[in-house]
Write a protein that holds these residues in place. Structure first.
Motif, PDB file in Angstrom:
ATOM      1  N   MET A   1       0.829  -1.191  -0.062  1.00 14.92           N
ATOM      2  CA  MET A   1      -0.079   0.054   0.026  1.00 14.92           C
ATOM      3  C   MET A   1       0.776   1.214  -0.099  1.00 14.92           C
ATOM      4  SD  MET A   1      -3.048  -0.412  -0.342  1.00 14.92           S
ATOM      5  CE  MET A   1      -3.984   1.118   0.040  1.00 14.92           C
ATOM      6  N   TYR A   2       2.163   1.216   0.477  1.00 11.53           N
ATOM      7  CA  TYR A   2       2.835   2.549   0.618  1.00 11.53           C
ATOM      8  C   TYR A   2       3.099   2.682  -0.883  1.00 11.53           C
ATOM      9  CZ  TYR A   2       4.073   0.282   4.884  1.00 11.53           C
ATOM     10  OH  TYR A   2       3.916  -0.514   6.066  1.00 11.53           O
ATOM     11  N   ALA A   3       3.397   2.125  -1.813  1.00 11.92           N
ATOM     12  CA  ALA A   3       3.603   2.488  -3.088  1.00 11.92           C
ATOM     13  C   ALA A   3       2.374   3.122  -3.916  1.00 11.92           C
ATOM     14  CB  ALA A   3       4.332   1.233  -4.128  1.00 11.92           C
ATOM     15  N   PHE A   4       1.314   2.191  -3.442  1.00  6.13           N
ATOM     16  CA  PHE A   4       0.255   2.351  -4.313  1.00  6.13           C
ATOM     17  C   PHE A   4      -0.438   3.849  -3.738  1.00  6.13           C
ATOM     18  CE2 PHE A   4      -4.469   2.163  -4.216  1.00  6.13           C
ATOM     19  CZ  PHE A   4      -4.914   1.636  -5.391  1.00  6.13           C
ATOM     20  N   LEU A   5      -0.330   4.262  -2.614  1.00  3.71           N
ATOM     21  CA  LEU A   5      -0.867   5.435  -1.896  1.00  3.71           C
ATOM     22  C   LEU A   5       0.195   6.761  -2.572  1.00  3.71           C
ATOM     23  CD1 LEU A   5      -1.723   4.276   1.495  1.00  3.71           C
ATOM     24  CD2 LEU A   5      -3.215   4.881  -0.313  1.00  3.71           C
ATOM     25  N   ALA A   6       1.326   6.355  -2.384  1.00  2.00           N
ATOM     26  CA  ALA A   6       2.516   7.225  -3.057  1.00  2.00           C
ATOM     27  C   ALA A   6       1.977   7.643  -4.591  1.00  2.00           C
ATOM     28  CB  ALA A   6       3.895   6.815  -2.836  1.00  2.00           C
ATOM     29  N   MET A   7       1.860   6.614  -5.255  1.00  2.79           N
ATOM     30  CA  MET A   7       1.618   6.728  -6.750  1.00  2.79           C
ATOM     31  C   MET A   7       0.316   7.609  -6.863  1.00  2.79           C
ATOM     32  SD  MET A   7       1.967   2.893  -8.698  1.00  2.79           S
ATOM     33  CE  MET A   7       3.337   2.036  -8.332  1.00  2.79           C
ATOM     34  N   LEU A   8      -0.849   7.262  -6.077  1.00  5.22           N
ATOM     35  CA  LEU A   8      -1.949   8.182  -6.118  1.00  5.22           C
ATOM     36  C   LEU A   8      -1.791   9.671  -5.855  1.00  5.22           C
ATOM     37  CD1 LEU A   8      -4.717   6.184  -4.147  1.00  5.22           C
ATOM     38  CD2 LEU A   8      -4.405   6.544  -6.405  1.00  5.22           C
ATOM     39  N   ARG A   9      -0.498  10.091  -5.334  1.00  4.21           N
ATOM     40  CA  ARG A   9      -0.181  11.612  -5.097  1.00  4.21           C
ATOM     41  C   ARG A   9       1.061  12.067  -6.322  1.00  4.21           C
ATOM     42  NH1 ARG A   9      -3.149  14.626  -2.816  1.00  4.21           N
ATOM     43  NH2 ARG A   9      -1.193  15.931  -2.177  1.00  4.21           N
ATOM     44  N   ASP A  10       1.131  10.889  -7.113  1.00  2.00           N
ATOM     45  CA  ASP A  10       2.296  11.354  -8.286  1.00  2.00           C
ATOM     46  C   ASP A  10       3.411  11.645  -7.598  1.00  2.00           C
ATOM     47  OD1 ASP A  10       0.347  11.059 -10.339  1.00  2.00           O
ATOM     48  OD2 ASP A  10      -0.279  13.080 -10.168  1.00  2.00           O
ATOM     49  N   ALA A  11       3.985  10.684  -6.632  1.00  2.00           N
ATOM     50  CA  ALA A  11       5.278  10.806  -5.873  1.00  2.00           C
ATOM     51  C   ALA A  11       6.113   9.938  -7.020  1.00  2.00           C
ATOM     52  CB  ALA A  11       5.059  10.136  -4.856  1.00  2.00           C
ATOM     53  N   SER A  12       7.496  10.405  -6.851  1.00  2.00           N
ATOM     54  CA  SER A  12       8.537   9.727  -7.423  1.00  2.00           C
ATOM     55  C   SER A  12       9.157   8.849  -6.673  1.00  2.00           C
ATOM     56  CB  SER A  12       9.538  10.751  -7.953  1.00  2.00           C
ATOM     57  OG  SER A  12      10.772  10.164  -8.179  1.00  2.00           O
ATOM     58  N   ILE A  13       8.788   7.289  -6.857  1.00  2.00           N
ATOM     59  CA  ILE A  13       9.174   6.593  -5.837  1.00  2.00           C
ATOM     60  C   ILE A  13      10.420   5.703  -5.871  1.00  2.00           C
ATOM     61  CG2 ILE A  13       8.322   4.200  -4.502  1.00  2.00           C
ATOM     62  CD1 ILE A  13       5.625   4.840  -5.470  1.00  2.00           C
ATOM     63  N   ALA A  14      11.374   5.790  -5.098  1.00  2.00           N
ATOM     64  CA  ALA A  14      12.734   5.130  -5.121  1.00  2.00           C
ATOM     65  C   ALA A  14      12.753   3.891  -4.238  1.00  2.00           C
ATOM     66  CB  ALA A  14      13.816   6.107  -4.327  1.00  2.00           C
ATOM     67  N   PHE A  15      12.551   2.734  -4.970  1.00  2.00           N
ATOM     68  CA  PHE A  15      12.642   1.392  -4.266  1.00  2.00           C
ATOM     69  C   PHE A  15      13.982   0.971  -3.816  1.00  2.00           C
ATOM     70  CE2 PHE A  15       8.516   1.189  -6.852  1.00  2.00           C
ATOM     71  CZ  PHE A  15       7.804   0.745  -5.995  1.00  2.00           C
ATOM     72  N   VAL A  16      14.271   0.235  -2.608  1.00  2.00           N
ATOM     73  CA  VAL A  16      15.525   0.130  -2.124  1.00  2.00           C
ATOM     74  C   VAL A  16      15.484  -1.527  -2.074  1.00  2.00           C
ATOM     75  CG1 VAL A  16      17.609   0.270  -0.896  1.00  2.00           C
ATOM     76  CG2 VAL A  16      15.834   2.126  -1.047  1.00  2.00           C
ATOM     77  N   GLU A  17      16.294  -2.348  -2.903  1.00  2.00           N
ATOM     78  CA  GLU A  17      15.995  -3.613  -3.014  1.00  2.00           C
ATOM     79  C   GLU A  17      17.222  -4.264  -1.943  1.00  2.00           C
ATOM     80  OE1 GLU A  17      14.813  -6.077  -5.877  1.00  2.00           O
ATOM     81  OE2 GLU A  17      14.374  -4.392  -7.161  1.00  2.00           O
ATOM     82  N   PRO A  18      16.941  -5.418  -1.246  1.00  2.00           N
ATOM     83  CA  PRO A  18      17.923  -6.227  -0.502  1.00  2.00           C
ATOM     84  C   PRO A  18      19.243  -6.813  -1.381  1.00  2.00           C
ATOM     85  CG  PRO A  18      15.819  -7.321  -0.524  1.00  2.00           C
ATOM     86  CD  PRO A  18      15.683  -6.159  -1.253  1.00  2.00           C
ATOM     87  N   ALA A  19      20.173  -6.872  -0.780  1.00  2.00           N
ATOM     88  CA  ALA A  19      21.335  -7.339  -1.668  1.00  2.00           C
ATOM     89  C   ALA A  19      21.352  -8.957  -1.441  1.00  2.00           C
ATOM     90  CB  ALA A  19      22.358  -6.898  -1.225  1.00  2.00           C
ATOM     91  N   GLY A  20      21.625  -9.443  -2.531  1.00  2.00           N
ATOM     92  CA  GLY A  20      21.837 -11.161  -2.195  1.00  2.00           C
ATOM     93  C   GLY A  20      20.700 -11.782  -1.644  1.00  2.00           C
ATOM     94  N   GLU A  21      20.819 -12.681  -0.752  1.00  2.00           N
ATOM     95  CA  GLU A  21      19.865 -13.355   0.069  1.00  2.00           C
ATOM     96  C   GLU A  21      19.049 -12.592   1.134  1.00  2.00           C
ATOM     97  OE1 GLU A  21      18.661 -17.063  -0.515  1.00  2.00           O
ATOM     98  OE2 GLU A  21      19.428 -16.363  -2.381  1.00  2.00           O
ATOM     99  N   ALA A  22      19.821 -11.387   1.343  1.00  2.71           N
ATOM    100  CA  ALA A  22      19.025 -10.541   2.419  1.00  2.71           C
ATOM    101  C   ALA A  22      17.365 -10.322   2.143  1.00  2.71           C
ATOM    102  CB  ALA A  22      19.686  -9.352   2.772  1.00  2.71           C
ATOM    103  N   LEU A  23      16.688 -10.193   3.349  1.00  5.20           N
ATOM    104  CA  LEU A  23      15.197  -9.702   3.296  1.00  5.20           C
ATOM    105  C   LEU A  23      15.047  -8.445   3.281  1.00  5.20           C
ATOM    106  CD1 LEU A  23      13.405 -12.735   4.983  1.00  5.20           C
ATOM    107  CD2 LEU A  23      13.587 -12.475   2.662  1.00  5.20           C
ATOM    108  N   TYR A  24      16.153  -7.469   3.422  1.00  5.68           N
ATOM    109  CA  TYR A  24      15.866  -6.237   3.842  1.00  5.68           C
ATOM    110  C   TYR A  24      17.264  -5.380   3.397  1.00  5.68           C
ATOM    111  CZ  TYR A  24      12.675  -2.283   5.610  1.00  5.68           C
ATOM    112  OH  TYR A  24      12.037  -1.457   5.835  1.00  5.68           O
ATOM    113  N   PRO A  25      17.018  -4.173   2.905  1.00  2.00           N
ATOM    114  CA  PRO A  25      18.184  -3.354   2.458  1.00  2.00           C
ATOM    115  C   PRO A  25      18.882  -3.178   3.818  1.00  2.00           C
ATOM    116  CG  PRO A  25      16.470  -2.372   1.762  1.00  2.00           C
ATOM    117  CD  PRO A  25      15.905  -3.538   2.444  1.00  2.00           C
ATOM    118  N   GLY A  26      20.299  -2.661   3.630  1.00  2.00           N
ATOM    119  CA  GLY A  26      20.929  -1.931   4.869  1.00  2.00           C
ATOM    120  C   GLY A  26      20.702  -0.762   5.002  1.00  2.00           C
TER     121      GLY A  26
END
Ligand SMILES: Cc1ncc(COP(=O)(O)O)c(C=O)c1O
Length: 361
Positions: free
Chosen positions: A119-144
């Motif tokens: 929902m964070y991305a969905f709601l930010a899109m409704l406000r025409d925001a520019s979204i920067a997704f940060v992906e985890p590296a390798g096998e990690a489940l969350y970015p540093g």
């Protein structure tokens, strides 16, 4: 064209399957279905909460008082914060929407570490925001934390979820505070599952103007069907969130239910302890089923990686047995097939485990 063009291309939020739908599609009686889809609380509500809802139903022809004074008093006692630090809405989901309305102009930068609640991305899109997704590296489940801070320069909002949906992992408090202190952005910490881990940054909102905590009555307090959420923030932000909400956003019955639930917090703590105990049992059982890799969780659900069966096939075989979990494969930031399983009652979990043993054999 009368509506905004982009909205046509936005994908609807996927809430997964609901028991009525699975019941109709597979011809299984509704009461036989085990619903482990939506991270709800599977235990009955205390009598006092049910009575409060029934009682208030008699006044359904009257508007609720938009000050919601009793609920605010109850929340102030529960959180230890002043009423001026509390904002209300029709569920945490609606608060997230109000936060986007309050902060975002078109093209403002919003940082979303992945994988997380969609929902964070969905709601930010409704406000025409520019979204920067940060992906985890390798096998990690969350970015540093460094990657997130790096992405957050010039950002308006950073959305963190702790414990995180769908991984169940808590974001380290030190890391959250480094983001709050190290960026100009307002850091939103979604603590919808806070009570299952007991760790919160809510006590810091008086001190930091760029920290907002979002909470829900849908999980620990078992009131998903009533729709009550709240935010904790500095007086200025809480006041603005209060100002922009619908004056009658919480129904009379929902307010009374939430007030009664806050008076029964000891009951819910006992229920929480049972859920946490079951979560650990379920984790250990799942670990021993070949082809499944559960991740440790501090919430009321478990993320499970599927090592040798596509999630779609597993889902179908579970549906046929009347069991609903959530297919989270393809969620941005998650690599490979995964399902998310809500911790149910011991009986529900037993049914799930025996079905999974059979399917994965
Ligand atoms: C992380 C997270 N935030 C917010 C929500 C929405 O909660 P509510 O039912 O209070 O709108 C959910 C619901 O699943 C959630 O998982």
């Amino acid at each position: 064209m009368r509506y905004r063009l982009g909205l046509e291309y936005l994908e609807s939020y996927d809430a997964g399957e609901f028991p009525e739908d699975v019941s109709a599609r597979y011809g299984i009686a509704r009461e036989k279905i085990v619903n482990l889809n939506s991270n709800e609380n599977p235990y009955p509500l205390p009598e006092r909460v049910v009575e409060a809802i029934v009682e208030e139903a008699k006044l359904a022809s009257r508007y609720p008082n938009p000050s919601y004074a009793e609920l605010k008093r109850g929340l102030s006692r529960y959180t230890g914060l002043a009423e001026e630090n509390i904002a209300l809405a029709n569920g945490a989901g609606e608060l997230l929407s109000h936060i986007c309305t309050l902060f975002l102009e078109p093209l403002d930068r919003v940082v979303i570490p992945l994988p997380t609640y969609t929902m964070y991305a969905f709601l930010a899109m409704l406000r025409d925001a520019s979204i920067a997704f940060v992906e985890p590296a390798g096998e990690a489940l969350y970015p540093g934390v460094e990657e997130i801070i790096g992405a957050a320069s010039n950002a308006k909002l950073v959305f963190l979820c702790s414990p995180n949906n769908p991984t169940g992992a808590v974001v380290d408090e030190g890391d959250i505070m480094r983001m709050v202190e190290g960026t100009e952005a307002t850091v939103v910490v979604d603590e919808a599952y806070y009570e299952f881990c007991g760790r919160s940054v809510a006590d810091k909102v008086g001190e930091y103007e760029n920290l907002v905590v979002v909470r829900s009555f849908s999980k620990f307090f078992g009131l998903a069907g009533m729709r009550v959420g709240y935010a904790l923030a500095c007086e200025k932000i809480a006041g603005l969130l209060e100002k922009i909400r619908n004056p009658f956003c919480i129904s009379r019955a929902a307010e009374r239910a939430a007030v009664a639930a806050l008076q029964e917090v000891e009951y819910f703590r006992k229920v929480r302890d049972k859920i946490v105990q079951e979560r650990e049992r379920l984790f250990n059982e799942l670990k021993n089923i070949p082809g499944l890799k559960p991740y440790p969780s501090e919430a009321n659900f478990l993320l499970v990686k599927l090592l040798r069966m596509p999630a779609a096939e597993l889902m179908d075989r579970l549906y046929r047995r009347g069991i609903i979990v959530r297919n989270v494969s393809g969620l941005p930031g998650l690599r490979g097939d995964h399902v998310r399983i809500t911790v149910g009652t011991p009986e529900e979990n037993r049914r799930l485990i025996s079905a999974l043993r059979e399917i994965m054999a």
